[in-house]
Design an enzyme around this catalytic site. Structure first.
Site, PDB file in Angstrom:
ATOM      1  CG  ASP A  10    -151.327  60.393 -16.519  1.00 56.10           C
ATOM      2  OD1 ASP A  10    -150.776  61.348 -17.107  1.00 56.10           O
ATOM      3  OD2 ASP A  10    -151.174  59.205 -16.861  1.00 56.10           O
ATOM      4  CE  LYS A  72    -147.764  65.764 -20.470  1.00 53.61           C
ATOM      5  NZ  LYS A  72    -147.950  64.455 -19.815  1.00 53.61           N
ATOM      6  CG  ASP A 196    -143.855  57.578 -19.546  1.00 57.55           C
ATOM      7  OD1 ASP A 196    -144.510  57.063 -20.485  1.00 57.55           O
ATOM      8  OD2 ASP A 196    -144.321  58.468 -18.813  1.00 57.55           O
TER       9      ASP A 196
END
Ligand code: ADP
Ligand code: MG
Length: 604
Positions: A10, A72, A196
């Protein structure tokens, strides 16, 4: 090679984790200090090798401009994509590269790419895995948000390669989370919502179980909403409450660190004492914070997730999803009790809390990795063909060979024949799409298979499609008379299609279903007429004289009716079908005479 271990990763905005299936159980691996969450942070102390993880987080206070976090956000994007606010709020310096890509400038001489930064994080996870498992780890499943586009996914893949990892699969985060909760065992058509809320991003995805695999049917989110915003709001509250006025860069960083700790504590406790020892000019500060006060600060941020959820639910409903069967929470920020309360209040949904929200994605990646390397026996089907694959057949129709949503690897084929006399070759046009007519689908490639000319229906061509685990489609066309093979290899296109393009194609196939169907029936009826008319003419010439004149006239009229419908521009499929049927009916006696004549040896 095939039994070599595959790890699941992840690669998060805030934290990254690595997992593996060991002795049948998926687990998240800890580093030598026992930490399972690696902060996604890299720092370059001048003249020293880079620090990754917790060490880099500590260095952030000292060297904010040489410390990179939340990289990211910048993966696979271009500099032109960035909003002024994004550039402004990033504590390190972003500059455009020669190809418009985003670069991080650490100092005068040093530039790094987002892929290189991510590669350092991935490299650390790889080492953690190798240490914990006492064997090298060279292959990985890496997760990405469902909304990541092609270039963001490619950048992720490239980062893994830079870290010496071969990427076996790029997996959507919500799909991974659902696997971790074992929701793949829910029944067909089960609908799962994945909420999420991480450090910097929020997204809600709705997944549906279809033929044994998960499909992300709707996703919505905000890439600038997460726990970091709560830290910032709380730090601001501290500064105000303590009357600190303007803060220096490292004071602000220290305050945010304390804010985050306080926030996390308040998920379990009702109150917390925040201490800032020797914060400024040797002076220490202290303050009390209750959960109730924190919730008042957090409420507006959490409420921003509600319309996003509604959007995704509405989109899912439009695509035929029923009620949400299961809600799962992913991301560290969902540990905040207020998040759960609000979800209950808004949607009447209570989450499944059986997994740690910050480990679920990594666990799911590990499970997928375990399946790929044979460490999980049960076959879970997650990779599928997004669109149907087939070839164009006579009349310009799409003939599906591998239907949409087939799990890969997959192999299927069909036998075709020549449609006209004396045909010398057959063009095999490989198509992808959901439309009935070949021209409305995408052409992936073409081969021409020559064969010896013969009467209609005499040639036999076997066409086989096979898609391997890497998504490469191989089309094999064989002339069954000579055994001669022609092979066409189509890379990636079979499986890697942009989500948007898939949606468009499926949307169109529904929008045009009625017209498409009519066109298909028309084409089939037309082929039938084209077969029927010359056959009737031939039969009339051969044995027509044996029929009463009324019968001959009836046949001529029926044939004329077929011709006139054929000539009309409206493509009335129903009319053509019934005209064909009438002609068939009118020629019953004629056909019988033809058979008789054949037995007498005077036929055609
Ligand atoms: P990402 O997927 O973006 O990497 P994570 O799932 O690791 O993010 O979530 C990180 C966020 O979760 C941080 O903002 C962190 O402060 C927050 N968080 C972690 N634990 C808790 C907790 N117990 N209570 C509230 N927030 C938490
Ligand atoms: Mg995450």
């Amino acid at each position: 090679m095939d039994d070599e271990l595959i790890i699941g990763i992840d690669l998060g905005t805030t934290h990254s984790l690595v997992g593996v299936v060991d002795s049948g159980f998926p687990l998240v691996l800890a580093d030598e200090k026992g930490e399972r969450l690696l902060p996604s942070c890299v720092s370059w102390p001048a003249g020293q090798p880079p620090l990754v993880g917790t060490g880099a987080m500590r260095a952030r206070v000292l060297a904010p401009d040489r410390t990179v976090s939340s990289i990211k956000r910048f993966m696979g994007r271009t500099f032109a994509d960035l909003s002024p606010a994004e550039i402004e709020e990033t504590p390190y310096r972003l500059v455009p590269g020669g190809r418009g890509e985003i670069l991080v400038q650490l100092d005068e001489q040093t530039l790094v790419t987002p892929e290189e930064v991510s590669a350092l994080i991935l490299g650390r996870l790889r080492e953690t895995a190798a240490q914990a498992l006492e064997q090298p780890a060279g292959r990985a499943v890496v997760t990405v948000p469902a909304y990541f586009n092609h270039s963001q996914r490619e950048a992720t893949r490239k980062a893994a390669e830079l870290a010496g990892l071969r990427v076996e699969r790029i997996l959507n985060e919500p799909t991974a989370a659902a696997l971790a909760y074992g929701l793949d065992r829910l029944g067909e058509a089960a609908t799962v919502a994945v909420y999420d809320l991480g450090g910097g991003t929020f997204d809600l995805s709705v997944l549906q179980m279809r033929e044994g695999f998960f499909e992300v049917i709707a996703t919505a989110g905000d890439t600038r909403l997460g726990g970091d915003d709560l830290d910032l709001a709380l730090a601001r509250h501290f500064a105000d409450a303590l009357g600190l006025g303007d803060l220096s860069g490292s004071e602000a960083a220290a305050l945010r660190l304390r804010a985050r700790e306080a926030k996390e504590t308040l998920s379990n406790e009702e109150r917390v004492t925040v201490r800032l020892p020797f914060f400024r000019d040797g002076e220490s500060y202290e303050l009390e914070l209750t959960r109730e006060r924190f919730e008042r600060l957090a409420l507006s941020l959490i409420e921003r997730t509600a319309p996003i959820c509604r959007r995704a639910f509405a989109e899912a409903a439009e695509k035929g999803a029923g009620k949400i069967d299961r809600l799962i929470l992913v991301g560290g920020s969902t540990r905040i009790p207020l998040v759960r309360e609000k979800l209950h209040e808004w949607f009447g949904l209570d989450p499944d809390l059986s997994q740690h929200p910050d480990e679920a994605v990594a666990l799911g990646a590990a499970i997928q990795a375990g399946m790929l390397c044979g460490r999980v026996r049960q076959i879970l089907l997650v990779d599928v063909t997004p669109l149907s694959l087939g070839i164009e057949t006579f009349g310009g129709l799409m003939n599906v060979i591998i239907p949409r949503n087939s799990t890969i690897p997959v192999k299927a084929g069909e036998l075709f024949t020549n449609a006209v006399d004396g045909q010398e070759s057959m063009a095999i046009r490989v198509l992808q799409g959901e439309r009935e007519l070949a021209k409305d689908n995408w052409l992936l490639g073409e081969v021409v298979l020559p064969f010896a000319p013969g009467p209609k229906g005499s040639a036999r061509v076997g066409v086989q499609f096979s898609i391997n685990r890497d998504g490469i489609l191989e089309v094999l066309a064989r002339d069954t008379a000579t055994g001669e093979d022609h092979v066409l290899e189509i890379r990636n296109a079979a499986v890697d299609v942009e989500d948007e393009a898939i949606e468009r194609m499926i949307g169109e196939s529904i929008d045009f279903a009625f017209e498409d169907m009519n066109e298909r029936i028309w084409t089939e009826a037309k082929l039938k007429s084209e077969e029927l008319l010359p056959a009737v003419d031939e039969a009339l010439a051969a044995v027509g004289n044996r029929l009463p004149v009324e019968d001959r006239e009836a046949i001529a009229a029926a044939a004329e009716a077929v011709r006139s419908v054929l000539a009309s521009e409206t493509h009335d499929a129903k009319a053509l079908k019934s005209a064909n049927a009438a002609l068939d009916e009118a020629t019953q006696t004629l056909a019988a005479l033809l058979v008789e004549a054949a037995f007498e040896g005077v036929g055609p």
